[in-house]
Design a protein around this motif. Structure first.
Motif, PDB file in Angstrom:
ATOM      1  N   ALA A 281       1.018  -1.291  -0.026  1.00 58.68           N
ATOM      2  CA  ALA A 281       0.072   0.041  -0.133  1.00 58.68           C
ATOM      3  C   ALA A 281       0.918   0.994   0.005  1.00 58.68           C
ATOM      4  CB  ALA A 281      -0.936   0.093   1.386  1.00 58.68           C
ATOM      5  N   GLY A 282       1.977   1.493   0.629  1.00 58.97           N
ATOM      6  CA  GLY A 282       2.779   2.606   0.784  1.00 58.97           C
ATOM      7  C   GLY A 282       3.597   2.616  -0.349  1.00 58.97           C
ATOM      8  N   TYR A 283       4.109   1.323  -1.031  1.00 59.46           N
ATOM      9  CA  TYR A 283       4.583   1.695  -2.316  1.00 59.46           C
ATOM     10  C   TYR A 283       3.824   2.189  -3.575  1.00 59.46           C
ATOM     11  CZ  TYR A 283       7.103   0.100  -6.638  1.00 59.46           C
ATOM     12  OH  TYR A 283       7.590   0.007  -7.808  1.00 59.46           O
ATOM     13  N   ILE A 284       2.473   1.692  -3.595  1.00 59.39           N
ATOM     14  CA  ILE A 284       1.655   2.146  -4.476  1.00 59.39           C
ATOM     15  C   ILE A 284       1.387   3.607  -4.355  1.00 59.39           C
ATOM     16  CG2 ILE A 284      -0.658   1.993  -5.287  1.00 59.39           C
ATOM     17  CD1 ILE A 284      -0.552  -1.027  -4.638  1.00 59.39           C
ATOM     18  N   LYS A 285       1.052   4.149  -3.073  1.00 57.21           N
ATOM     19  CA  LYS A 285       0.869   5.593  -2.965  1.00 57.21           C
ATOM     20  C   LYS A 285       2.063   6.478  -3.248  1.00 57.21           C
ATOM     21  CE  LYS A 285      -2.276   4.715   1.030  1.00 57.21           C
ATOM     22  NZ  LYS A 285      -2.440   4.969   2.585  1.00 57.21           N
ATOM     23  N   LYS A 286       3.340   5.735  -2.816  1.00 53.14           N
ATOM     24  CA  LYS A 286       4.341   6.604  -3.565  1.00 53.14           C
ATOM     25  C   LYS A 286       4.517   6.748  -4.772  1.00 53.14           C
ATOM     26  CE  LYS A 286       9.359   6.712  -2.084  1.00 53.14           C
ATOM     27  NZ  LYS A 286      10.366   6.160  -1.196  1.00 53.14           N
ATOM     28  N   ARG A 287       4.278   5.563  -5.315  1.00 47.71           N
ATOM     29  CA  ARG A 287       4.411   5.294  -6.997  1.00 47.71           C
ATOM     30  C   ARG A 287       3.362   6.021  -7.649  1.00 47.71           C
ATOM     31  NH1 ARG A 287       8.821   4.416 -10.328  1.00 47.71           N
ATOM     32  NH2 ARG A 287       8.076   3.602 -12.174  1.00 47.71           N
ATOM     33  N   PHE A 288       2.239   5.858  -7.259  1.00 49.59           N
ATOM     34  CA  PHE A 288       1.195   6.535  -8.042  1.00 49.59           C
ATOM     35  C   PHE A 288       0.555   7.753  -7.322  1.00 49.59           C
ATOM     36  CE2 PHE A 288       1.343   2.239  -9.330  1.00 49.59           C
ATOM     37  CZ  PHE A 288       1.531   2.325 -10.836  1.00 49.59           C
ATOM     38  N   LYS A 289       1.471   8.823  -7.002  1.00 49.15           N
ATOM     39  CA  LYS A 289       0.976   9.975  -6.210  1.00 49.15           C
ATOM     40  C   LYS A 289      -0.271  10.646  -6.744  1.00 49.15           C
ATOM     41  CE  LYS A 289       5.417  10.653  -3.656  1.00 49.15           C
ATOM     42  NZ  LYS A 289       6.471  11.778  -3.562  1.00 49.15           N
ATOM     43  N   SER A 290      -0.224  10.927  -8.397  1.00 53.21           N
ATOM     44  CA  SER A 290      -0.976  11.831  -8.833  1.00 53.21           C
ATOM     45  C   SER A 290      -2.289  10.893  -9.458  1.00 53.21           C
ATOM     46  CB  SER A 290      -0.337  12.550 -10.002  1.00 53.21           C
ATOM     47  OG  SER A 290       0.130  11.520 -10.715  1.00 53.21           O
ATOM     48  N   THR A 291      -2.355   9.751  -9.139  1.00 53.88           N
ATOM     49  CA  THR A 291      -3.293   8.828  -9.740  1.00 53.88           C
ATOM     50  C   THR A 291      -4.446   8.664  -8.584  1.00 53.88           C
ATOM     51  OG1 THR A 291      -1.735   7.764 -10.994  1.00 53.88           O
ATOM     52  CG2 THR A 291      -4.157   6.725 -10.795  1.00 53.88           C
TER      53      THR A 291
END
Length: 792
Positions: A281-291
């Motif tokens: 979850a943390g990786y996805i939030k960091k990876r797709f900040k603007s999505t």
């Protein structure tokens, strides 16, 4: 000069004479002690006793000896040990030690020990030697080795870092001191090890395998990563789950995640775990900040999937249908995640939608639910009409009457044959209803109304209050399984779980609607049958009048007996005829609340209690007293409660006349005579004959149980001819013998054959004798002699 020396020689001679001269006055040891004690008390002398009491020591001497002992001990001495050396009380040593610590900054008191700077310098030199040898030392180890507190050691050693100790204190973990060579050696090892890593590796595994110091490793690793010496990132922070991910692997990992999300519109956390990402979850939030993403329990979905589900749900609701969104989503999404997604969609549509969620993944529109409920409208009307025809308004009813019947049956099975036969006589004497005459009691029955209640149309609140106080009966419509069968027959394409939840959802509103249908059918049938209702009122009036007259006449008959017999007769009357008239009133009042039963005589004590709970308060009080009086011993009390209940219920009773009473007496006598003619049971013959002879002699009706027959026969003594009374007494004795023999035969069963034969012969003899006398007993009533007293 010569004169001076002469003076000196003279003084020396005087001193010598004084030394050798005998002492004239000498102080004893006791006097010395008293003098010193006096001086100490007047505070002119400050000294301390030694522990053995033989010497005095001044505080200055104690301080001097403490300093000397501290120097001899190498700069560290325990206060307890000083007591044995100086030989004074520990309290004085502690006081002097505290004074020394306050006056000299180079001496400290730690855990009951005096420590000076020379000892700390020597300690620092020893620690430095060990540090240079091992590269690092921990404060915890030093605490164990030197028996000193950690904070004191850190403070003392920090002052000597760089001067005596050639090393540095770890700023992250202040419990470790290490040398520059040690740090350089570990930095080189860490740099080489992490440079060689090509895939995600847990940091804790490397610490365990290669023996790194944890805090030092994280500090060096962060420094190397931040300066760019190591190409990679540490994921998970300084925790056990921390993982070092090399850039080469991270680039491949990121490319796969971007490609999968672009093609499918969602990401599973398990897939990211398998890729070596410990915090998906943390990786996805960091990876797709603007999505814009929606995070679920085990996955996250993009806005495209959310929009697709939202459009499908909106279309199903507007078209009056249902939809299972699980068919629109990837099969890898769990039911829980699908439910969370659907709830999110329903919240966004809440203002403009009218749909409900079933089975976590199915959306059903209100129109579809209404169409499902409409499937039962015809069945509902037909069932209501059928129920009204077959069993008009049945609340008290089947369940209650079955329970009452079960109780009565279990009680009846325990009674012997004697009670059963006498019960028949009791029923015969209590079942006569007097006919109506010209001046018979006139009863006017008013329909009860709730006091203080306004018109229902103008006062809905009052109506709701009345409804809560007097609950209407609930008639079962269909079971959940029956509703499911109907839905299955009309909706073959619906899944099984949807059918089940639809039935569970519909059962309450369908039952509520059915109550309204039943009530409307009942109301229409009541309004359309006014003539029938008037006929029912007339029948009720006549039956109430007959029962009331019988109670009055039976009460008059009981007054011919003594107290105990009179009480037994009153109790029997309360349990039979009085209970009948009470049930008649309860059944009439219950019909206003759509509660009634075809045969009021089947109403039991439990059913009356249930009816009381549903009546309004103004009616409940008098009827409760009437219900309670049935368990009493007085007919007068019962009639008093009956009059109160009649008044509150609007039933007006007028007094009867002698003509009506004579008519009732005659009908009652004729009914008993007809029953006597056809019966051949000796016990019943004796019962009926005794009651009829009582009526002939007293002109009063008597409602008596079988166990009161001996008292009735005893009462007849002197009121009928002696030979008739003797015949009755003889017949009574034979009946008792017959009943006793039957009881013994029932209890013994198959026993000794010889005894059984003798008993059977005796029973046959009794039976024959009874048969011979029975006709004579009947003739006492059927063919009375002229000499006997007859009814005028």
């Amino acid at each position: 000069m010569a004169a001076a020396w002469e003076e000196i020689r003279r003084l020396a001679a005087d001193f010598q004479r004084a030394q050798f001269a005998e002492v004239a006055h000498r102080l004893s040891e006791r006097n010395c002690i008293e003098i010193v004690t006096k001086l100490i008390a007047e505070k002119q002398l400050e000294v301390v006793h030694t522990l053995d009491g033989k010497e005095y020591v001044t505080p200055a001497q104690i301080s001097r000896e403490i300093r000397d002992e501290l120097h001899v001990s190498g700069g560290r001495v325990n206060i307890v040990d000083l007591q044995q050396v100086i030989n004074v009380d520990l309290l004085h040593i502690e006081n002097r030690a505290n004074d020394i610590v306050k006056s000299e900054k180079t001496i400290q008191l730690v855990l009951g020990q005096l420590i000076n700077q020379s000892y700390l310098d020597q300690l620092a030199e020893e620690i430095n030697d060990k540090l240079q040898e091992t590269g690092q030392v921990t404060i915890s180890e030093l605490c164990k080795a030197y028996d000193l507190p950690g904070d004191f050691l850190i403070q003392a050693l920090s002052r000597r870092l760089g001067r005596i100790i050639h090393g540095q204190l770890d700023q992250e973990n202040r419990g470790v001191i290490f040398t520059e060579a040690f740090v350089s050696r570990h930095r080189a090892r860490i740099r080489g090890l992490f440079t060689a890593i090509t895939r995600p590796t847990p940091v804790s595994t490397l610490i365990t395998r290669y023996g790194f110091q944890e805090h030092l490793l994280y500090s060096v690793l962060e420094e190397l990563v931040n300066t760019g010496r190591l190409k990679g990132t540490v994921v998970g922070g300084r925790q056990d789950k921390a993982v070092f991910v090399p850039d080469i692997y991270a680039r491949t990992q990121s490319n796969w995640v971007d490609s999968f999300f672009k093609q499918n519109g969602y990401l599973e956390f398990d897939a990211l775990y398998r890729l070596g990402i410990p915090d998906p979850a943390g990786y996805i939030k960091k990876r797709f900040k603007s999505t814009q993403l929606l995070f679920l329990r085990a996955a996250c979905v993009g806005q495209e999937i959310v929009d697709q589900v939202e459009a499908s749900v909106e279309e199903a609701i507007s078209s009056g249908n249902w939809i299972d969104i699980a068919t629109l989503l990837p099969s890898s999404l769990s039911v829980e995640d699908t439910g969370i997604l659907l709830q999110q969609v329903m919240r966004s549509l809440r203002k403009n939608s009218s749909g409900l969620v079933f089975s976590d993944t199915i959306v059903v529109s209100e129109k579809f639910l209404s169409s499902c409920a409409d499937l039962f409208s015809d069945t509902m009307q037909q069932k209501a009409e059928k129920e009204m025809k077959s069993n008009p308004v049945n609340l008290i009813t089947e369940e209650d009457l079955k329970q009452a019947s079960g109780l009565e049956n279990s009680y009846a099975n325990k009674k012997d044959k004697k009670d059963e036969r006498r019960k028949k006589a009791t029923e015969g004497s209590g079942s006569v209803r007097g006919g109506g005459g010209g001046n018979a009691r006139e009863i006017k029955i008013k329909k009860t109304k709730k006091k203080g209640r306004k018109d229902a149309d103008s006062d809905e609140e009052s109506q709701a209050t009345s409804t809560g106080r007097n609950k209407q009966p609930e008639f079962p419509f269909m079971s959940q399984e029956e509703i499911q069968d109907v839905l299955k027959a009309h909706m073959q394409d619906c899944p099984e779980e949807l059918i089940t939840e639809l039935a569970e959802h519909l059962i309450r509103p369908l039952t509520k609607t059915y109550q309204e249908v039943v009530r409307s059918v009942f109301t229409s049938s009541t309004s359309s049958s006014g003539a029938s209702r008037r006929q029912t009122m007339k029948d009720l009036q006549e039956e109430f009048s007959n029962l009331y007259n019988n109670i009055r006449l039976f009460e008059k008959g009981t007054k011919h007996f003594t107290d105990e017999t009179q009480t037994n007769l009153a109790k029997h009357l309360l349990k039979t005829v009085c209970t009948d008239i009470t049930n008649l009133i309860f059944n009439f009042l219950a019909s206003d609340s759509m509660m009634t039963t075809e045969n009021y005589s089947t109403i039991t004590n439990e059913v009356r209690t249930k009816i009381l709970g549903k009546l309004p308060e103004d009616t409940k009080g008098p009827l409760t007293k009437l219900h309670t009086s049935l368990n009493g011993k007085s007919i007068e009390d019962f009639l008093s409660c009956l009059d109160s209940a009649v008044d509150i219920c609007g039933i007006m009773v007028k007094k009867g006349d002698k003509k009506k009473e004579r008519q009732v007496l005659f009908q009652h006598r004729q009914a008993l005579i007809e029953q006597l003619k056809v019966t051949e049971d000796p016990a019943l013959v004796l019962h009926l004959t005794s009651v009829l002879l009582f009526q002939f002699t007293t002109h009063c009706m008597l409602h008596a149980p079988g166990r009161s027959v001996p008292q009735i026969i005893n009462f007849l003594s002197g009121k009928i001819p002696e030979d008739q009374h003797s015949l009755l007494v003889k017949y009574q004795g034979l009946v008792v013998k017959q009943l006793i023999s039957q009881t013994k035969k029932t209890e013994q069963g198959d026993g000794d054959t010889t005894d059984n034969l003798e008993e059977e012969e005796g029973a046959d003899a009794i039976r024959k004798e009874l048969q011979e006398i029975t006709t004579s007993i009947k003739d006492l009533v059927l063919r009375p002699r002229k000499s006997s007293v007859t009814e005028e």
